[in-house]
Design a protein around this motif. Structure first.
Motif, mmCIF file in Angstrom:
data_model
loop_
_atom_site.group_PDB
_atom_site.id
_atom_site.type_symbol
_atom_site.label_atom_id
_atom_site.label_comp_id
_atom_site.label_asym_id
_atom_site.label_seq_id
_atom_site.Cartn_x
_atom_site.Cartn_y
_atom_site.Cartn_z
ATOM 1 N N ILE A 40 -16.827 8.807 5.854
ATOM 2 C CA ILE A 40 -17.349 8.030 6.973
ATOM 3 C C ILE A 40 -18.709 8.582 7.369
ATOM 4 N N GLU A 41 -19.672 7.690 7.441
ATOM 5 C CA GLU A 41 -21.013 8.073 7.874
ATOM 6 C C GLU A 41 -21.221 7.555 9.286
ATOM 7 N N ILE A 42 -21.555 8.459 10.206
ATOM 8 C CA ILE A 42 -21.707 8.077 11.605
ATOM 9 C C ILE A 42 -23.102 8.380 12.153
ATOM 10 N N ALA A 43 -24.026 8.755 11.275
ATOM 11 C CA ALA A 43 -25.363 9.149 11.742
ATOM 12 C C ALA A 43 -26.062 8.019 12.499
ATOM 13 N N GLY A 44 -25.772 6.784 12.175
ATOM 14 C CA GLY A 44 -26.423 5.658 12.839
ATOM 15 C C GLY A 44 -25.688 5.129 14.047
ATOM 16 N N LEU A 45 -24.642 5.822 14.440
ATOM 17 C CA LEU A 45 -23.844 5.389 15.588
ATOM 18 C C LEU A 45 -24.553 5.771 16.880
ATOM 19 N N GLU A 46 -24.966 4.791 17.637
ATOM 20 C CA GLU A 46 -25.718 5.045 18.869
ATOM 21 C C GLU A 46 -24.814 5.138 20.086
ATOM 22 N N GLU A 47 -23.685 4.432 20.054
ATOM 23 C CA GLU A 47 -22.752 4.468 21.179
ATOM 24 C C GLU A 47 -21.330 4.448 20.634
ATOM 25 N N ALA A 48 -20.523 5.332 21.165
ATOM 26 C CA ALA A 48 -19.107 5.384 20.802
ATOM 27 C C ALA A 48 -18.333 5.739 22.062
ATOM 28 N N ASP A 49 -17.079 5.383 22.073
ATOM 29 C CA ASP A 49 -16.240 5.769 23.197
ATOM 30 C C ASP A 49 -14.957 6.383 22.663
ATOM 31 N N LEU A 50 -14.050 6.641 23.559
ATOM 32 C CA LEU A 50 -12.814 7.314 23.183
ATOM 33 C C LEU A 50 -12.009 6.528 22.150
ATOM 34 N N THR A 51 -12.110 5.220 22.158
ATOM 35 C CA THR A 51 -11.343 4.436 21.185
ATOM 36 C C THR A 51 -11.794 4.738 19.752
ATOM 37 N N PHE A 52 -13.073 5.000 19.560
ATOM 38 C CA PHE A 52 -13.553 5.343 18.219
ATOM 39 C C PHE A 52 -12.967 6.679 17.770
ATOM 40 N N ILE A 53 -12.985 7.656 18.678
ATOM 41 C CA ILE A 53 -12.422 8.966 18.336
ATOM 42 C C ILE A 53 -10.929 8.822 18.016
ATOM 43 N N GLN A 54 -10.220 8.071 18.835
ATOM 44 C CA GLN A 54 -8.788 7.868 18.612
ATOM 45 C C GLN A 54 -8.531 7.154 17.289
ATOM 46 N N LEU A 55 -9.354 6.181 16.954
ATOM 47 C CA LEU A 55 -9.205 5.474 15.675
ATOM 48 C C LEU A 55 -9.374 6.436 14.502
ATOM 49 N N ILE A 56 -10.407 7.255 14.552
ATOM 50 C CA ILE A 56 -10.649 8.183 13.449
ATOM 51 C C ILE A 56 -9.546 9.242 13.386
ATOM 52 N N GLU A 57 -9.097 9.722 14.539
ATOM 53 C CA GLU A 57 -8.001 10.700 14.549
ATOM 54 C C GLU A 57 -6.732 10.084 13.954
ATOM 55 N N SER A 58 -6.454 8.851 14.302
ATOM 56 C CA SER A 58 -5.283 8.163 13.752
ATOM 57 C C SER A 58 -5.429 7.973 12.237
ATOM 58 N N ALA A 59 -6.602 7.589 11.804
ATOM 59 C CA ALA A 59 -6.853 7.416 10.362
ATOM 60 C C ALA A 59 -6.705 8.743 9.631
ATOM 61 N N ARG A 60 -7.164 9.802 10.274
ATOM 62 C CA ARG A 60 -7.060 11.130 9.666
ATOM 63 C C ARG A 60 -5.599 11.531 9.471
ATOM 64 N N ARG A 61 -4.782 11.301 10.487
ATOM 65 C CA ARG A 61 -3.352 11.622 10.380
ATOM 66 C C ARG A 61 -2.662 10.743 9.343
ATOM 67 N N SER A 62 -2.973 9.454 9.351
ATOM 68 C CA SER A 62 -2.370 8.540 8.379
ATOM 69 C C SER A 62 -2.764 8.928 6.953
ATOM 70 N N ALA A 63 -4.006 9.310 6.785
ATOM 71 C CA ALA A 63 -4.466 9.723 5.460
ATOM 72 C C ALA A 63 -3.701 10.958 4.986
ATOM 73 N N ALA A 64 -3.529 11.914 5.863
ATOM 74 C CA ALA A 64 -2.806 13.141 5.488
ATOM 75 C C ALA A 64 -1.352 12.841 5.139
ATOM 76 N N GLU A 65 -0.727 11.939 5.871
ATOM 77 C CA GLU A 65 0.673 11.591 5.623
ATOM 78 C C GLU A 65 0.861 10.845 4.309
ATOM 79 N N SER A 66 -0.180 10.165 3.850
ATOM 80 C CA SER A 66 -0.065 9.391 2.614
ATOM 81 C C SER A 66 -0.844 10.030 1.460
ATOM 82 N N ASN A 67 -1.123 11.333 1.581
ATOM 83 C CA ASN A 67 -1.835 12.083 0.535
ATOM 84 C C ASN A 67 -3.174 11.452 0.166
ATOM 85 N N ARG A 68 -3.876 10.975 1.167
ATOM 86 C CA ARG A 68 -5.227 10.460 0.974
ATOM 87 C C ARG A 68 -6.176 11.368 1.733
ATOM 88 N N SER A 69 -7.446 11.183 1.527
ATOM 89 C CA SER A 69 -8.386 12.038 2.251
ATOM 90 C C SER A 69 -9.405 11.192 2.999
#
Length: 108
Positions: A40-69
């Motif tokens: 994931i490239e986020i260098a061009g992200l000018e505005e983010a809120d807690l929902t973005f962080i939560q989405l990425i955290e959820s994706a990170r956990r799901s990836a780990a549970e399914s042996n993805r990175s």
């Protein structure tokens, strides 16, 4: 918000907030359907809120549970770093999360 899929690289730019987080979720889900490893490239992200962080955290956990990175192309900075700090997501005791978001960079 812009979220472009370039093979296994997702580029988020402009704004990713609660108003368009479902679009970002769809982009991530589409990427995981055809890739076992996502960057994931986020260098061009000018505005983010807690929902973005939560989405990425959820994706990170799901990836780990399914042996993805999932990883960031570069350490969090700017708007994303500010949300991480305000939301208390940079607990030094959580080394996995710190390494994911900061990639060894020092929190500023």
């Amino acid at each position: 918000m812009s979220g472009e899929l370039e093979s296994s690289v997702i580029q988020f730019s402009d704004n990713v907030t609660i108003s368009n987080i479902s679009d970002a979720r769809d982009i991530l889900l589409d990427a995981f359907e055809s890739n076992n490893s996502i960057t994931i490239e986020i260098a061009g992200l000018e505005e983010a809120d807690l929902t973005f962080i939560q989405l990425i955290e959820s994706a990170r956990r799901s990836a780990a549970e399914s042996n993805r990175s999932i990883q960031l192309r570069e350490p969090a900075q700017g708007a994303v770093l500010q949300v991480l700090q305000r939301g208390g997501f940079l607990d030094p005791d959580d080394r996995d999360r710190m390494n994911f978001w900061l990639q060894g960079a020092t929190e500023q």
